[in-house]
Design a protein around this motif. Structure first.
Motif, PDB file in Angstrom:
ATOM      1  N   ARG A  47      22.499  -5.588  13.508  1.00 24.28           N
ATOM      2  CA  ARG A  47      22.570  -5.014  14.959  1.00 24.28           C
ATOM      3  C   ARG A  47      21.219  -4.952  15.383  1.00 24.28           C
ATOM      4  O   ARG A  47      21.223  -5.157  16.814  1.00 24.28           O
ATOM      5  N   GLU A  48      20.212  -4.337  14.671  1.00 25.51           N
ATOM      6  CA  GLU A  48      18.988  -4.056  15.361  1.00 25.51           C
ATOM      7  C   GLU A  48      18.286  -5.486  15.757  1.00 25.51           C
ATOM      8  O   GLU A  48      17.804  -5.549  16.874  1.00 25.51           O
ATOM      9  N   LYS A  49      18.636  -6.454  14.856  1.00 23.43           N
ATOM     10  CA  LYS A  49      18.189  -7.673  15.397  1.00 23.43           C
ATOM     11  C   LYS A  49      19.028  -8.416  16.483  1.00 23.43           C
ATOM     12  O   LYS A  49      18.059  -8.897  17.364  1.00 23.43           O
TER      13      LYS A  49
ATOM     14  N   ILE B 134      19.845  -6.523  18.868  1.00 20.11           N
ATOM     15  CA  ILE B 134      19.354  -5.442  19.996  1.00 20.11           C
ATOM     16  C   ILE B 134      18.059  -6.199  20.445  1.00 20.11           C
ATOM     17  O   ILE B 134      17.443  -6.326  21.487  1.00 20.11           O
ATOM     18  N   ASP B 135      16.958  -6.555  19.319  1.00 18.43           N
ATOM     19  CA  ASP B 135      15.964  -7.032  19.624  1.00 18.43           C
ATOM     20  C   ASP B 135      16.060  -8.295  20.540  1.00 18.43           C
ATOM     21  O   ASP B 135      15.079  -8.647  21.366  1.00 18.43           O
TER      22      ASP B 135
ATOM     23  N   ARG C 115      23.320  -2.213  10.122  1.00 20.50           N
ATOM     24  CA  ARG C 115      22.330  -1.803  10.960  1.00 20.50           C
ATOM     25  C   ARG C 115      21.191  -2.594  11.184  1.00 20.50           C
ATOM     26  O   ARG C 115      20.760  -3.078  12.503  1.00 20.50           O
TER      27      ARG C 115
ATOM     28  N   LYS D  12      22.198   0.476  20.687  1.00 19.23           N
ATOM     29  CA  LYS D  12      21.185   0.889  19.837  1.00 19.23           C
ATOM     30  C   LYS D  12      21.832   2.249  19.200  1.00 19.23           C
ATOM     31  O   LYS D  12      21.696   2.367  18.034  1.00 19.23           O
TER      32      LYS D  12
ATOM     33  N   ALA E  75      24.103   1.046  16.409  1.00 19.33           N
ATOM     34  CA  ALA E  75      23.501   0.558  15.356  1.00 19.33           C
ATOM     35  C   ALA E  75      22.884   1.771  14.590  1.00 19.33           C
ATOM     36  O   ALA E  75      22.874   1.307  13.309  1.00 19.33           O
ATOM     37  N   ASP E  76      22.470   2.666  15.060  1.00 16.95           N
ATOM     38  CA  ASP E  76      21.732   3.715  14.301  1.00 16.95           C
ATOM     39  C   ASP E  76      22.794   4.350  13.509  1.00 16.95           C
ATOM     40  O   ASP E  76      22.645   5.083  12.383  1.00 16.95           O
TER      41      ASP E  76
END
Length: 95
Positions: free
Chosen positions: A40-42, A44-45, A37, A26, A29-30
């Motif tokens: 990457r957030e996808k 991580i989800d 981003r 995370k 990704a930030d």
């Protein structure tokens, strides 16, 4: 301590380690560019969803009867393998 208790503790420790890895991803990704981003957030989800499934399997293990424990353990191991592969894949793309 029984083998069952030891296995459950080991699985909980793995889940805790995985959460630390997800937290690191995370942070990476930030700091990524906008398009990266979002991707990457996808990822991580998806990892967090699989982690939640694994946590639920652990709860099933903790509350299962001795007769059902072996079957649930096998399902937990398959879920863990899937989660581990997803984490490995995410790590490789987050570098």
């Amino acid at each position: 301590m029984s083998n069952r208790d030891a296995y459950e503790q080991k699985l909980q420790a793995k889940l805790d380690e995985l959460q630390a890895e997800v937290d690191k991803l995370k942070a990476k990704a930030d700091s990524a560019e906008a398009d990266a981003r979002i991707e990457r957030e996808k990822e991580i989800d998806e990892l967090e969803a699989k982690r939640e499934q694994m946590r639920q399997k652990l709860e099933e293990l903790r509350h299962s009867s001795d007769d059902a424990w072996d079957d649930i353990k096998a399902g937990a191991e398959r879920a863990w393998d899937s989660l581990s592969e997803s984490l490995k894949s995410a790590r490789s793309r987050f570098k």
